[in-house]
Design a protein around this motif. Sequence first.
Motif, PDB file in Angstrom:
ATOM      1  N   ILE A 109       8.930  -4.232  18.354  1.00 18.19           N
ATOM      2  CA  ILE A 109       8.776  -5.607  18.058  1.00 18.19           C
ATOM      3  C   ILE A 109       9.867  -6.043  17.025  1.00 18.19           C
ATOM      4  CG2 ILE A 109       7.440  -7.291  16.308  1.00 18.19           C
ATOM      5  CD1 ILE A 109       4.905  -5.770  17.614  1.00 18.19           C
ATOM      6  N   ALA A 110      10.331  -4.992  16.277  1.00 17.32           N
ATOM      7  CA  ALA A 110      11.399  -5.196  15.150  1.00 17.32           C
ATOM      8  C   ALA A 110      12.628  -5.334  16.248  1.00 17.32           C
ATOM      9  CB  ALA A 110      11.681  -3.998  14.303  1.00 17.32           C
ATOM     10  N   ASP A 111      12.803  -4.658  17.205  1.00 19.93           N
ATOM     11  CA  ASP A 111      14.064  -4.583  17.858  1.00 19.93           C
ATOM     12  C   ASP A 111      14.050  -5.965  18.813  1.00 19.93           C
ATOM     13  OD1 ASP A 111      14.533  -1.947  17.357  1.00 19.93           O
ATOM     14  OD2 ASP A 111      13.873  -1.207  19.084  1.00 19.93           O
ATOM     15  N   ALA A 112      13.015  -6.677  18.784  1.00 25.01           N
ATOM     16  CA  ALA A 112      13.120  -8.049  19.475  1.00 25.01           C
ATOM     17  C   ALA A 112      13.270  -9.126  18.355  1.00 25.01           C
ATOM     18  CB  ALA A 112      11.708  -8.353  20.102  1.00 25.01           C
ATOM     19  N   GLY A 113      13.539  -8.785  17.139  1.00 21.70           N
ATOM     20  CA  GLY A 113      13.704  -9.718  16.285  1.00 21.70           C
ATOM     21  C   GLY A 113      12.680 -10.257  15.721  1.00 21.70           C
ATOM     22  N   LEU A 114      11.272  -9.799  15.906  1.00 17.33           N
ATOM     23  CA  LEU A 114      10.113 -10.366  15.390  1.00 17.33           C
ATOM     24  C   LEU A 114       9.714  -9.791  14.121  1.00 17.33           C
ATOM     25  CD1 LEU A 114       8.547 -11.003  18.790  1.00 17.33           C
ATOM     26  CD2 LEU A 114       9.784 -12.814  17.451  1.00 17.33           C
ATOM     27  N   ARG A 115       8.466 -10.274  13.457  1.00 13.01           N
ATOM     28  CA  ARG A 115       8.034  -9.575  12.493  1.00 13.01           C
ATOM     29  C   ARG A 115       6.465  -9.299  12.546  1.00 13.01           C
ATOM     30  NH1 ARG A 115       9.229 -14.205   8.515  1.00 13.01           N
ATOM     31  NH2 ARG A 115       8.307 -15.226  10.389  1.00 13.01           N
ATOM     32  N   VAL A 116       6.194  -8.185  11.739  1.00 13.80           N
ATOM     33  CA  VAL A 116       4.644  -7.881  11.685  1.00 13.80           C
ATOM     34  C   VAL A 116       4.420  -8.032  10.206  1.00 13.80           C
ATOM     35  CG1 VAL A 116       3.212  -6.142  12.057  1.00 13.80           C
ATOM     36  CG2 VAL A 116       4.858  -6.489  13.805  1.00 13.80           C
ATOM     37  N   PRO A 117       3.258  -8.637  10.045  1.00 15.52           N
ATOM     38  CA  PRO A 117       2.380  -9.222  10.704  1.00 15.52           C
ATOM     39  C   PRO A 117       2.809 -10.938  11.058  1.00 15.52           C
ATOM     40  CG  PRO A 117       1.639  -9.516   8.523  1.00 15.52           C
ATOM     41  CD  PRO A 117       2.839  -8.642   8.704  1.00 15.52           C
ATOM     42  N   GLN A 118       3.840 -11.406  10.481  1.00 16.72           N
ATOM     43  CA  GLN A 118       4.161 -12.688  10.507  1.00 16.72           C
ATOM     44  C   GLN A 118       4.062 -13.202  11.765  1.00 16.72           C
ATOM     45  OE1 GLN A 118       6.002 -10.534   8.797  1.00 16.72           O
ATOM     46  NE2 GLN A 118       6.364 -11.074   6.584  1.00 16.72           N
ATOM     47  N   ASP A 119       4.532 -12.861  12.895  1.00 14.57           N
ATOM     48  CA  ASP A 119       4.638 -13.317  14.153  1.00 14.57           C
ATOM     49  C   ASP A 119       3.635 -12.337  14.869  1.00 14.57           C
ATOM     50  OD1 ASP A 119       7.205 -14.668  14.016  1.00 14.57           O
ATOM     51  OD2 ASP A 119       8.247 -12.884  13.802  1.00 14.57           O
ATOM     52  N   ILE A 120       3.605 -11.247  15.076  1.00 15.33           N
ATOM     53  CA  ILE A 120       2.510 -10.482  15.619  1.00 15.33           C
ATOM     54  C   ILE A 120       1.691  -9.496  14.792  1.00 15.33           C
ATOM     55  CG2 ILE A 120       2.096  -8.884  17.517  1.00 15.33           C
ATOM     56  CD1 ILE A 120       4.626 -10.024  18.835  1.00 15.33           C
ATOM     57  N   SER A 121       0.356  -9.586  14.894  1.00 14.91           N
ATOM     58  CA  SER A 121      -0.388  -8.496  14.027  1.00 14.91           C
ATOM     59  C   SER A 121      -0.537  -7.394  15.162  1.00 14.91           C
ATOM     60  CB  SER A 121      -1.794  -9.144  13.594  1.00 14.91           C
ATOM     61  OG  SER A 121      -1.610 -10.115  12.766  1.00 14.91           O
ATOM     62  N   VAL A 122      -0.520  -6.204  14.182  1.00 16.00           N
ATOM     63  CA  VAL A 122      -0.764  -5.037  14.915  1.00 16.00           C
ATOM     64  C   VAL A 122      -1.757  -3.979  14.389  1.00 16.00           C
ATOM     65  CG1 VAL A 122       0.286  -2.669  15.735  1.00 16.00           C
ATOM     66  CG2 VAL A 122       1.689  -4.902  15.799  1.00 16.00           C
ATOM     67  N   VAL A 123      -2.646  -3.343  15.143  1.00 17.98           N
ATOM     68  CA  VAL A 123      -3.584  -2.429  14.439  1.00 17.98           C
ATOM     69  C   VAL A 123      -3.472  -1.245  15.407  1.00 17.98           C
ATOM     70  CG1 VAL A 123      -5.019  -4.043  13.611  1.00 17.98           C
ATOM     71  CG2 VAL A 123      -5.629  -3.009  15.872  1.00 17.98           C
ATOM     72  N   GLY A 124      -3.988   0.005  14.630  1.00 14.40           N
ATOM     73  CA  GLY A 124      -3.858   1.286  15.544  1.00 14.40           C
ATOM     74  C   GLY A 124      -5.307   1.948  15.321  1.00 14.40           C
ATOM     75  N   TYR A 125      -5.298   3.422  15.552  1.00 13.06           N
ATOM     76  CA  TYR A 125      -6.551   4.113  15.780  1.00 13.06           C
ATOM     77  C   TYR A 125      -6.057   5.581  15.310  1.00 13.06           C
ATOM     78  CZ  TYR A 125     -11.470   4.343  17.307  1.00 13.06           C
ATOM     79  OH  TYR A 125     -12.722   4.535  17.364  1.00 13.06           O
ATOM     80  N   ASN A 126      -6.845   6.103  14.324  1.00 14.04           N
ATOM     81  CA  ASN A 126      -6.965   7.420  14.055  1.00 14.04           C
ATOM     82  C   ASN A 126      -6.568   7.517  12.624  1.00 14.04           C
ATOM     83  OD1 ASN A 126      -7.842   8.599  16.230  1.00 14.04           O
ATOM     84  ND2 ASN A 126      -5.780   9.051  17.024  1.00 14.04           N
ATOM     85  N   ASP A 127      -5.718   6.716  11.872  1.00  9.19           N
ATOM     86  CA  ASP A 127      -5.152   6.836  10.470  1.00  9.19           C
ATOM     87  C   ASP A 127      -4.535   8.032  10.181  1.00  9.19           C
ATOM     88  OD1 ASP A 127      -4.786   5.795   8.081  1.00  9.19           O
ATOM     89  OD2 ASP A 127      -6.677   6.623   7.268  1.00  9.19           O
ATOM     90  N   ILE A 128      -3.730   8.393  11.062  1.00  2.28           N
ATOM     91  CA  ILE A 128      -2.843   9.759  10.782  1.00  2.28           C
ATOM     92  C   ILE A 128      -2.109   9.645   9.451  1.00  2.28           C
ATOM     93  CG2 ILE A 128      -2.380  10.136  13.173  1.00  2.28           C
ATOM     94  CD1 ILE A 128       0.224   8.766  12.937  1.00  2.28           C
ATOM     95  N   PRO A 129      -1.638  10.489   8.916  1.00  2.51           N
ATOM     96  CA  PRO A 129      -1.148  10.471   7.484  1.00  2.51           C
ATOM     97  C   PRO A 129       0.086   9.556   7.343  1.00  2.51           C
ATOM     98  CG  PRO A 129      -1.688  12.672   8.168  1.00  2.51           C
ATOM     99  CD  PRO A 129      -1.902  12.150   9.385  1.00  2.51           C
ATOM    100  N   LEU A 130       0.937   9.435   8.436  1.00  6.74           N
ATOM    101  CA  LEU A 130       1.986   8.631   8.397  1.00  6.74           C
ATOM    102  C   LEU A 130       1.713   7.084   8.434  1.00  6.74           C
ATOM    103  CD1 LEU A 130       4.567  10.595  10.424  1.00  6.74           C
ATOM    104  CD2 LEU A 130       4.806  10.149   8.094  1.00  6.74           C
ATOM    105  N   ALA A 131       0.541   6.605   8.805  1.00  2.00           N
ATOM    106  CA  ALA A 131       0.331   5.354   8.957  1.00  2.00           C
ATOM    107  C   ALA A 131       0.476   4.474   7.787  1.00  2.00           C
ATOM    108  CB  ALA A 131      -1.329   5.095   9.662  1.00  2.00           C
ATOM    109  N   GLU A 132       0.263   4.874   6.624  1.00  5.86           N
ATOM    110  CA  GLU A 132       0.439   4.064   5.505  1.00  5.86           C
ATOM    111  C   GLU A 132       1.902   3.898   5.156  1.00  5.86           C
ATOM    112  OE1 GLU A 132      -1.413   5.705   2.058  1.00  5.86           O
ATOM    113  OE2 GLU A 132      -1.122   7.941   2.703  1.00  5.86           O
ATOM    114  N   ASP A 133       2.714   4.744   5.760  1.00  5.53           N
ATOM    115  CA  ASP A 133       4.177   4.865   5.471  1.00  5.53           C
ATOM    116  C   ASP A 133       4.724   3.905   6.800  1.00  5.53           C
ATOM    117  OD1 ASP A 133       4.091   6.231   3.039  1.00  5.53           O
ATOM    118  OD2 ASP A 133       4.016   8.149   4.437  1.00  5.53           O
ATOM    119  N   PHE A 134       4.445   3.418   7.622  1.00  2.55           N
ATOM    120  CA  PHE A 134       4.896   2.412   8.703  1.00  2.55           C
ATOM    121  C   PHE A 134       5.385   1.298   7.831  1.00  2.55           C
ATOM    122  CE2 PHE A 134       2.113   4.037  12.541  1.00  2.55           C
ATOM    123  CZ  PHE A 134       2.751   5.474  12.143  1.00  2.55           C
TER     124      PHE A 134
END
Length: 402
Positions: free
Chosen positions: A316-341
């Motif tokens: 999404i970033a490579d396409a010049g779009l923004r999260v969450p302003q243009d597209i919202s994204v959610v995941g699954y598992n809550d790995i330790p790095l998720a809060e650093d994305f």
Amino acid sequence: MTSKGRVTIREVAERAGVSMATVSRVLSGNHPVPASTRARVLRAARDLDYVANAHARALVGGGRKMVAVVLRQVTSPFYAQVAEGVEAEAAARGWLCLVGTTGGDPGRELEFVQLMREEGARLVILVGGVVEDDAYRERVAHYAQALASAGARLVLCGRPAPDPDIPALVVEFDNEAGARAITGHLLSAGHRRIVFLGGLPGNTALDARVAGYRAALAEHGLGPETAHVVDCGLGRAAGHRAMTELLKAGGVPGPGDTATPDTATSGTATRDTATRDTATRDAANPGTATPDTAPARFTAVFAGDDMVAAGALRAIADAGLRVPQDISVVGYNDIPLAEDFNPPLTTVRTPAEELGRAAVRIALRDPEHAAGAHHLLGTHIVVRDSVQPPPPGREDGGSTPV
């Protein structure tokens, strides 16, 4: 494996035509035995599928308290956390823990289970979702019976038991409920065009997440045609590739668009809808789509796990779009790095380490009743910064401004 139960050392001796003492000397390896006799004894033991009773060996000081955990891979944060939980609980009880990886190869899994059976592991824990087909059902039934015949126990961690009657303990978390909750979170924020990115047909964990996603859409009054599942599998690379293709193709087609699955080049497919005709239409109308930024007909992405989400965020970033302003994204598992994305990821927290701990704790707490038992752990949403209401005018999937 034999159907009549555990093979005894007496049966091996009778088959080999030697004394029980000779069999014991051969199997222990502590005494010299003629090569021909040793070969005869080992052949008899192999033919009878003989394995020394781990409990009996422990009584005479010859066995170790050992648990084995078998994973698809150790590079996955989720699998690593489960293994950490198994190790921590085993260590707290003075047990040793061995870790093996299969790369998803059933043959390797079988070899590892057999090795651990021969080495006297008291618990063998198989971790992670699988494709539940006839081969899997037969394989797990064999594992469970073979381990039970050697005085050991099979634990299925995050995967189902194909038959409630097999002697295996099941410890898993509620994938469907977690997926239903996180999809409901997106719907409550106003999203109606939500893509599930990371399907893998037949995989028990991902099929449950897809079911939860579809159930949430239905609960909010959305028809089945609004569900769009991209079967790209798991991992950051898969998420990046699939998200890039969706954006270049103009996103998932809206209701009424003609769609044909396209899997020839990417290894991904879209269930219910796909992107080929949209890409063709956009290419024929200059200004509506470009290789780098294309109008997205979805407003939110539910990634099958956090690593898929990581790849999607990058695309999404490579396409010049923004999260969450243009597209919202959610995941699954809550790995330790998720809060650093970037941005920190809203996701479903699965009790990965507790899954590993519970597998050991429950199996050892009540060994006589653990076989055949099923324990379901809960999940919950962790809200961070990757979701906001869809941009004005795009609540139903209108094009992203570029």
